[in-house]
Each structure stands twice: as C-alpha cells, then as structure tokens.
Design an enzyme around this catalytic site. Structure first.
Site, PDB file in Angstrom:
ATOM      1  N   TYR A  55       0.874  -1.171   0.000  1.00  0.00           N
ATOM      2  CA  TYR A  55       0.000   0.000   0.000  1.00  0.00           C
ATOM      3  C   TYR A  55       0.912   1.222   0.000  1.00  0.00           C
ATOM      4  CZ  TYR A  55      -3.985  -3.036   1.022  1.00  0.00           C
ATOM      5  OH  TYR A  55      -4.962  -4.011   0.964  1.00  0.00           O
ATOM      6  N   HIS A 129      -0.993 -12.158   0.126  1.00  0.00           N
ATOM      7  CA  HIS A 129      -1.796 -11.150  -0.577  1.00  0.00           C
ATOM      8  C   HIS A 129      -2.549 -11.749  -1.758  1.00  0.00           C
ATOM      9  CE1 HIS A 129      -1.892  -6.515  -1.111  1.00  0.00           C
ATOM     10  NE2 HIS A 129      -3.005  -7.053  -1.562  1.00  0.00           N
ATOM     11  N   SER A 209     -13.070  -3.789  -0.413  1.00  0.00           N
ATOM     12  CA  SER A 209     -13.899  -3.017  -1.366  1.00  0.00           C
ATOM     13  C   SER A 209     -15.381  -3.277  -1.133  1.00  0.00           C
ATOM     14  CB  SER A 209     -13.515  -3.367  -2.812  1.00  0.00           C
ATOM     15  OG  SER A 209     -12.192  -3.004  -3.096  1.00  0.00           O
ATOM     16  N   PRO A 210     -15.858  -3.181   0.120  1.00  0.00           N
ATOM     17  CA  PRO A 210     -17.246  -3.560   0.409  1.00  0.00           C
ATOM     18  C   PRO A 210     -18.300  -2.622  -0.158  1.00  0.00           C
ATOM     19  CG  PRO A 210     -16.227  -2.596   2.343  1.00  0.00           C
ATOM     20  CD  PRO A 210     -15.127  -2.770   1.324  1.00  0.00           C
ATOM     21  N   GLY A 212     -17.721  -1.303  -3.233  1.00  0.00           N
ATOM     22  CA  GLY A 212     -17.441  -1.331  -4.654  1.00  0.00           C
ATOM     23  C   GLY A 212     -16.057  -0.872  -5.033  1.00  0.00           C
ATOM     24  N   GLY A 214     -13.334   2.607  -5.603  1.00  0.00           N
ATOM     25  CA  GLY A 214     -13.136   3.571  -6.685  1.00  0.00           C
ATOM     26  C   GLY A 214     -14.412   4.203  -7.201  1.00  0.00           C
TER      27      GLY A 214
END
Length: 291
Positions: A55, A129, A209-210, A212, A214
C-alpha cells in the site's frame, strides 16, 4: 460496536475495521491528516486495521502504509495493545504496477521488512496477498507456516483465494481468516462458496472493497434501492451497503478505507444498522451495474 471473531488463534475485533490503502496510494492525504483519520477511527472504537507492504506508490515507497499506521498507534492516546493490525506479503509495486511475488524467500524478506515498518516483534495477522501462478501455493503457504513457527507472525491469513486454495493451505497451517472482494457489485465470494466455507470452518472473512471501490462507490447515492433505504433510515448509502455486506454471514467483517474523518465515522455508523428482511431482499435483488 459489535465484536466478531477474526478466526482461530486471533482476538475478536470490531465488525467494521479500517482499510489503510487509500492513505498511501494515489491521491493520499499528507501524513499528519492521515494520522488524524486513523486516530478518529480508533477513538470511535475500531480495533482492526488492515494494511499491506504494497500500500504505497511504487517499490521505492514499500511499507509506507505500515509505517504510517505504526506512527498513528505510537501517537494515539488509547491502548494500542488492544488494536489488531493485519498486513500482507506476496506482491510488489514495480513502477506502480501490482505484481505478484509469493516465492518463499520473497515472503520471508517481506515479513522482516513489515516487522521493522510496524515496529513490532510479531505480526498479529500475516496474509498471503494473492497466490502467485509461478509458485506452488503450498510453497508460499509453507513459508508462512515457517514464519508462524518462528514466532514472527501470530496468525496466518489468505487473500484473493478460492475454496480449493483455502483447503490446500489449511492442510499445511491453520488459517485464521480469508480476505476477498465482496460488495453488491461483486458477489463471487458468495457465489463461489468462499464465505460459506469460511463460516463453516470458523474463519473470519474480511470483505475488501465492500462498497465497490473507486468509481463504483460513487454510484451508490444515485442507486434507487440503496438511496431509498438510506433516506428512510437517515444514514448514508455507503452505510446501508456496509450493513448489507455484514449481514450476509456472522463471520463477515468489512474493512472500508477512508481519507477523511467524516468518511471513517460514516463507515462506523454501519455497525449499528440492522437492515430489515425486506431491505436485505431489496438490495439482494437489485441490479448493481459495473459499467
């Protein structure tokens, strides 16, 4: 805030955790602002932070998010010992790309670097990962098993995996949790059986990304079903979607990211939102276009 099991060998954590990636990738805030966001989340009761060595912006920046989290915990006025930090290894960022490297020697080196970046003697949860197609999964997981035996990691997790891969890894070392994508836009973790399998095995499922991720999360305020429920409940559309994801199974935890304090606190509000069966069914049956 409700606590849920992170999985065997790990402490219970808040059902809403903090996903650190937005604080260290493109568009990231300055470091002082990032620390304030993390402190706000911790002050509000979050006890899980998810990060990764990659990250960051590129390979010259490896460990940025881990170092940022370490600073935030050092400077926080609360009990940092009660916070679970999960990180990952097995990817690289050459020229800003997201490449995989889950060779045992690479994972061992990445873990050592993460220990230094986080300033800890042992990592609470260390996750592969992603499987590397050039490396047998058993070799990658075996490296994590060795790190666990050496006391450098307390628990082993997987990310971006299938049920078959979870089963193969579980034959080598106890798997505490699985982190896969899950949102109304992307439901493969449900359809492919990963959520069900982890629930049956007592593993935690970390939904990344719960909302969605971006551009897709920006579509939620205009989604007719989600917006209607949000208006009726007096909450944000994002909180509605987070509540829906957590309602899919008792072992599901969400780890939304945030770049601002209001956004972080809005995610926490989802922990107190119990959707009705009709609201859940409405979201389940609605169309969520990724176009």
């Amino acid at each position: 805030m409700e606590l849920r099991s992170l999985g065997p060998g790990a402490a219970d954590v808040t059902c809403v955790g903090f996903g650190g990636m937005p604080l260290s990738t493109s568009g990231r805030p300055d470091e002082a602002d990032s620390v304030r966001v993390l402190h706000a989340a911790l002050d509000a009761g979050m006890t899980l932070i998810d990060t990764a060595n990659v990250y960051c912006m590129d390979d010259r920046d490896i460990g940025h998010n881990e170092r940022l989290i370490a600073r935030a915990l050092r400077e926080w006025s609360g009990d940092a010992d009660g916070i679970v930090v999960a990180t990952k290894g097995g990817m690289t960022r050459p020229a800003g790309r997201w490449d995989r490297d889950a060779r045992p020697e690479s994972l061992e080196a990445a873990c050592e670097a993460s220990l230094a970046a986080l300033g800890v003697e042992a990592i609470d949860l260390y996750q592969l990962h992603a499987p590397d197609p050039r490396v047998p999964l058993e070799d990658s997981v075996g490296a994590l098993a060795d790190l666990r035996t050496a006391g450098k990691i307390r628990a082993v997790g997987l990310s971006n995996v299938s049920v078959d891969e979870i089963q193969r890894a579980s034959a080598i070392v106890p798997i505490t949790s699985v982190q896969n994508r899950l949102s109304p836009f992307f439901r493969e973790a449900i359809d492919g059986g990963v959520v069900g399998h982890t629930a049956a095995e007592g593993m935690g499922f970390l939904a990344y990304s719960p909302v969605g991720g971006g551009r897709l999360n920006r579509k939620l305020p205009d989604h007719p079903v989600v917006a209607s429920i949000a208006r009726d409940r007096g909450v944000s559309p994002h909180a509605v979607v987070l509540a829906w994801v957590m309602g899919l199974s008792p072992n599901v935890l969400v780890i939304p990211g945030a770049r601002t304090i209001p956004h972080a606190l809005d995610s926490i509000a989802a922990a107190d939102l119990d959707l009705t069966p009709s609201e859940t069914e409405a979201i389940e049956g609605a169309e969520f276009s990724v176009a």
